[in-house]
Write a protein that holds these residues in place. Sequence first.
Motif, short mmCIF file in Angstrom:
data_model
loop_
_atom_site.label_atom_id
_atom_site.label_comp_id
_atom_site.label_asym_id
_atom_site.label_seq_id
_atom_site.Cartn_x
_atom_site.Cartn_y
_atom_site.Cartn_z
N ARG A 188 1.38 -1.02 0.19
CA ARG A 188 -0.37 0.35 -0.09
C ARG A 188 0.95 0.97 0.25
N ARG A 214 2.44 1.79 -3.33
CA ARG A 214 1.19 2.47 -4.36
C ARG A 214 1.71 3.87 -3.52
N THR A 259 1.94 6.89 -7.45
CA THR A 259 0.76 7.39 -7.52
C THR A 259 1.50 9.17 -7.18
N THR A 265 -6.41 9.38 -1.79
CA THR A 265 -6.51 8.26 -3.49
C THR A 265 -6.61 6.95 -2.82
N GLU A 266 -5.08 6.43 -2.25
CA GLU A 266 -5.09 5.63 -1.62
C GLU A 266 -6.57 4.68 -0.87
N ARG A 282 -8.75 3.04 -3.65
CA ARG A 282 -8.05 2.26 -4.42
C ARG A 282 -9.01 1.58 -5.29
N GLN A 329 -9.84 0.72 -8.60
CA GLN A 329 -9.51 -0.77 -10.14
C GLN A 329 -10.44 -1.75 -9.81
N GLU A 367 -5.54 -2.08 -13.60
CA GLU A 367 -3.98 -1.17 -13.37
C GLU A 367 -3.58 0.47 -13.71
N VAL A 395 -6.83 2.82 -13.22
CA VAL A 395 -6.74 2.86 -12.20
C VAL A 395 -5.13 4.35 -11.44
N GLN A 396 -4.06 4.42 -12.49
CA GLN A 396 -3.35 5.15 -12.62
C GLN A 396 -3.23 6.41 -12.73
N PHE A 438 -6.24 8.36 -11.34
CA PHE A 438 -5.78 9.55 -10.46
C PHE A 438 -4.53 10.48 -10.70
#
Length: 451
Positions: free
Chosen positions: A82, A85, A89, A137-138, A141, A145, A159, A162-163, A166
């Motif tokens: 986590r 990630r 981001t 934002t995590e 996530r 996703q 995946e 999602v990026q 953000f």
Amino acid sequence: MVADVCAVCAKPLPARNGRTGRSSVYCSAACRQKAYRERQGDAGVSVHGLIKEIGRQVEELVPQPPSVFYSGVTELSSSVARLRRVARTARDTARESVTPGSVTEVPVTEAPATKTSAPHTPAPQLALTETDFAALTETHRREIQVHCYRMSGSYDDAEDLVQETFLRAWRARDAFEGRASARTWLYRIATNACLDFQRRTARRPQRYEPIPGMNHGTGEAPARLTWLQPYPDDELPSAEEQPEAAAVGKETLELVFLAAIQHLPPRQRAVLILRDVLGLTAAETAEALDLTVASANSALQRARPTLRDHLPDRRGDWTAAAPTDAQRAVLQGYMAAVERLDFAAMTDLLSKDVTLTMPPNPFWFTGRDALVEFLRPSLDPASPMFFGHWRALPARANGQLASGGYVRRPGTNVYRAQVLDVLRFDADDRIVEVMSFEPHLFPAFGLPLKL
């Protein structure tokens, strides 16, 4: 004195049976995770809080008993992933701050000004740094996703989307009005990112075509979706993380549903997911997609019958609350039969109407006889087409039972990841469908690439 009940649910702790080492205070990994979330509280959006939590988890690790050690390492691994990630981001949004620019020609995520729009008052969140924004934002996530996965049908693409979501959110952060609206705001951006993606790729379901010289069976050729991929159950948000139960409805993640929804035009697909899966109102859906309420309702009315046409006639044929003990036994028997190269035992576990597809490859079979004819040469050590010896590990994908298959080719001594089989069962607990996927997905399911 150590308590003999779980600190979360108050159920009795497992007997130690002479084991040494620090005692566990939780009865299961689920209770450990729940306690972690409760301790974390608002620190879920704080990088410092997450780092502190990782430090605590490291200090509490003990190698004995093994079950407690494994649970602790799993929790630590999840937290580190986590944090990674969040860092990724933050890095990407920092780069975006230096070199801004949209990845699409049409900035669909920018909300147009309207006469009815209320004056925007900057909220404290607008002063977030890249790292704070990434941490916020995590917290959303996993569900974002899953939403991107429903829209695209692909784990890999989800995946990436999602990026992209953000990054778009970072560029449009001036429209963010506070934590209370963060979830809805991100869903809107994610949905439009997915629609842009669909416009770029223009994917359309096709039908499998016969391969010369191959017996595919007498059944109708199934739909071919070369981009379809499974989704690991471990990546789904838990009930505690995502109280909006509709957003994680298991039946809307099963591969039969995912395959059926891909037949909808992208905007109809978005309306159906926002309305029937996420439970948004017609007005909220229309606002998210920049449509009128009448247009959103019309799209939904067209989407529902199309979806039904691509699902099995009986709901029980494609969805179940959870795998049964009998189905788990069939999975174990299936893996054991493959490892023993016991062709007869494996055949007995298959339904007469079993189908096999192998996205993105062109191979497909309908009916047990055709499937058996295809598999026999590769599983017979006396055959010149013998593929090798197999081992298998259990997995879970899309709420269904799955098996990760490893093959040791003749003349080698390493079992390498070969295929991920996701199984569906009929009413008699026989395997009625096998969807086989490529091995690069193994790490997402917690499976090694070799044994």
